[in-house]
Motif scaffolding. Sequence first.
Motif, PDB file in Angstrom:
ATOM      1  N   PHE A   1       0.843  -1.184   0.000  1.00  0.00           N
ATOM      2  CA  PHE A   1       0.000   0.000   0.000  1.00  0.00           C
ATOM      3  C   PHE A   1       0.886   1.246   0.000  1.00  0.00           C
ATOM      4  O   PHE A   1       1.997   1.251   0.539  1.00  0.00           O
ATOM      5  CB  PHE A   1      -0.942  -0.002   1.205  1.00  0.00           C
ATOM      6  N   LYS A   2       0.390   2.297  -0.618  1.00  0.00           N
ATOM      7  CA  LYS A   2       1.171   3.506  -0.810  1.00  0.00           C
ATOM      8  C   LYS A   2       1.748   4.060   0.499  1.00  0.00           C
ATOM      9  O   LYS A   2       2.862   4.579   0.525  1.00  0.00           O
ATOM     10  CB  LYS A   2       0.303   4.576  -1.489  1.00  0.00           C
ATOM     11  N   ASP A   3       0.993   3.935   1.587  1.00  0.00           N
ATOM     12  CA  ASP A   3       1.457   4.536   2.841  1.00  0.00           C
ATOM     13  C   ASP A   3       2.673   3.826   3.436  1.00  0.00           C
ATOM     14  O   ASP A   3       3.293   4.328   4.384  1.00  0.00           O
ATOM     15  CB  ASP A   3       0.330   4.606   3.870  1.00  0.00           C
TER      16      ASP A   3
ATOM     17  N   GLY B   1       5.401   3.334   1.685  1.00  0.00           N
ATOM     18  CA  GLY B   1       6.564   3.963   1.078  1.00  0.00           C
ATOM     19  C   GLY B   1       7.542   2.999   0.445  1.00  0.00           C
ATOM     20  O   GLY B   1       8.742   3.277   0.369  1.00  0.00           O
TER      21      GLY B   1
ATOM     22  N   THR C   1       8.801   1.536  -2.805  1.00  0.00           N
ATOM     23  CA  THR C   1       8.766   1.682  -4.264  1.00  0.00           C
ATOM     24  C   THR C   1       9.894   0.930  -4.958  1.00  0.00           C
ATOM     25  O   THR C   1       9.834   0.706  -6.168  1.00  0.00           O
ATOM     26  CB  THR C   1       8.840   3.166  -4.667  1.00  0.00           C
TER      27      THR C   1
ATOM     28  N   SER D   1      -4.103   2.916  -7.930  1.00  0.00           N
ATOM     29  CA  SER D   1      -3.464   4.086  -7.327  1.00  0.00           C
ATOM     30  C   SER D   1      -3.238   3.929  -5.827  1.00  0.00           C
ATOM     31  O   SER D   1      -2.497   4.710  -5.214  1.00  0.00           O
ATOM     32  CB  SER D   1      -4.311   5.332  -7.588  1.00  0.00           C
ATOM     33  N   ASP D   2      -3.874   2.917  -5.207  1.00  0.00           N
ATOM     34  CA  ASP D   2      -3.674   2.661  -3.783  1.00  0.00           C
ATOM     35  C   ASP D   2      -2.406   1.847  -3.522  1.00  0.00           C
ATOM     36  O   ASP D   2      -2.000   1.686  -2.367  1.00  0.00           O
ATOM     37  CB  ASP D   2      -4.860   1.876  -3.206  1.00  0.00           C
ATOM     38  N   LEU D   3      -1.800   1.332  -4.590  1.00  0.00           N
ATOM     39  CA  LEU D   3      -0.725   0.363  -4.448  1.00  0.00           C
ATOM     40  C   LEU D   3       0.579   0.816  -5.094  1.00  0.00           C
ATOM     41  O   LEU D   3       0.562   1.545  -6.103  1.00  0.00           O
ATOM     42  CB  LEU D   3      -1.136  -0.976  -5.087  1.00  0.00           C
ATOM     43  N   ASN D   4       1.683   0.371  -4.541  1.00  0.00           N
ATOM     44  CA  ASN D   4       2.980   0.418  -5.206  1.00  0.00           C
ATOM     45  C   ASN D   4       3.318  -0.995  -5.650  1.00  0.00           C
ATOM     46  O   ASN D   4       3.046  -1.964  -4.922  1.00  0.00           O
ATOM     47  CB  ASN D   4       4.074   0.929  -4.265  1.00  0.00           C
TER      48      ASN D   4
END
Length: 396
Positions: free
Chosen positions: A145-147, A149, A151, A233-236
Amino acid sequence: MTPPIRRTRTIIVLGAATALTLAGCGMSSSSSSSPTATQPATGSGSGTSGGGATKKVTLQLQWVAQGQFAGYYVAAKKGYYAKEGLDVTIKPAGTDTVPIDVLAAGDADYAISWVPKVLGSIEGGTKVTDVAQIFERSGTTQISFKDKGITTPGDLKGKKVGSWGYGNQWELFAGMQKAGINTDSQISLVQQAFDMNGFLNGDIDAAQAMTYNEYAQVLETINPKTGKLYQPSDLNVINWNTVGTAMLQDAIWANADKLASDKDYQDTTEKFIKASIEGWIYTRDHPQEAADIVAAAGSTLPAGHQLWMVNEVNKLIWPSTGGIGTVQKSSWDQTVDIALHTKDNTGKTIITKDPPSDAYSNVYVEKALAELKSEGADVMGTSFKPITVTLKEGGK
């Protein structure tokens, strides 16, 4: 109806993983298969291209009937095998099936399996050959999940990292080690179930996910914060193809000893590859029909998820660099290098020496491709464009 998802408690792995004989990745949302899904599927039609007797052939899959194997089911349904004089029985796998062992034991004529899963068997004395590398790209990713961090592989340091293990972990470990992470002490390795429950529950920071299966499972789930489905868009997503630690996956494997001595088996291999490729070409050009064919063959996956799977698998094949099924030496060498030098959480590598020269061969696929091209088939898929699949809750 989708098989039930098993709620499995997430476990932090502190010691060596127990080696189990799971069939591999690209599984349905449960590691249990239904009776319907494990029934053999036989090719339609009984005619032959040369008027001779029909030859019975058995193909052992890596897992249950699903879009991952659409080309073979399409080849059976559309009569491509029958056209080559083959009566093909497709055998789905169960949780205790090792496809390459089934092939080596003589209980199948061909098998579908990932290259890294087979390299260890070859070093152990199993005589098999990769005769058609159907998937040119890896479908394995690590999602978060994006939160969180996360990448890049380097961002996995200090995180709870999910892995299925059982031969599916090598790209992940190669990526982390390439980024300088000590995978013995600088991550918390989590034994990930063959579903996304641990990830969705927050027990895993970054989870393994096949582009054609588990990634979609997340996007088919309601986000409790929004009341709507999770969005890309919620995911990396860490893609091992981009990182440079991708390994070759679904390939057609044949008996190496029979290839070396049995002219009939050699001819059958060429015919089987040709018809299978025709099935994959049709799957590329008719993804919805291909998904329907797999569903009719006994897949328990819901319709929307099935179509997503077919579409994503097509992306792993098309466009082709040298013709579908051709083993690209650079990709083979990368897979072997990772198998030689990457250690998993048990401290072992897949192999300790280079595989023999007959571990793969382009001889039969090149003959098959030449015939297909002479018949006007598009074996490159240069103009391939994936379709857009809109996912719904539960994959419906």
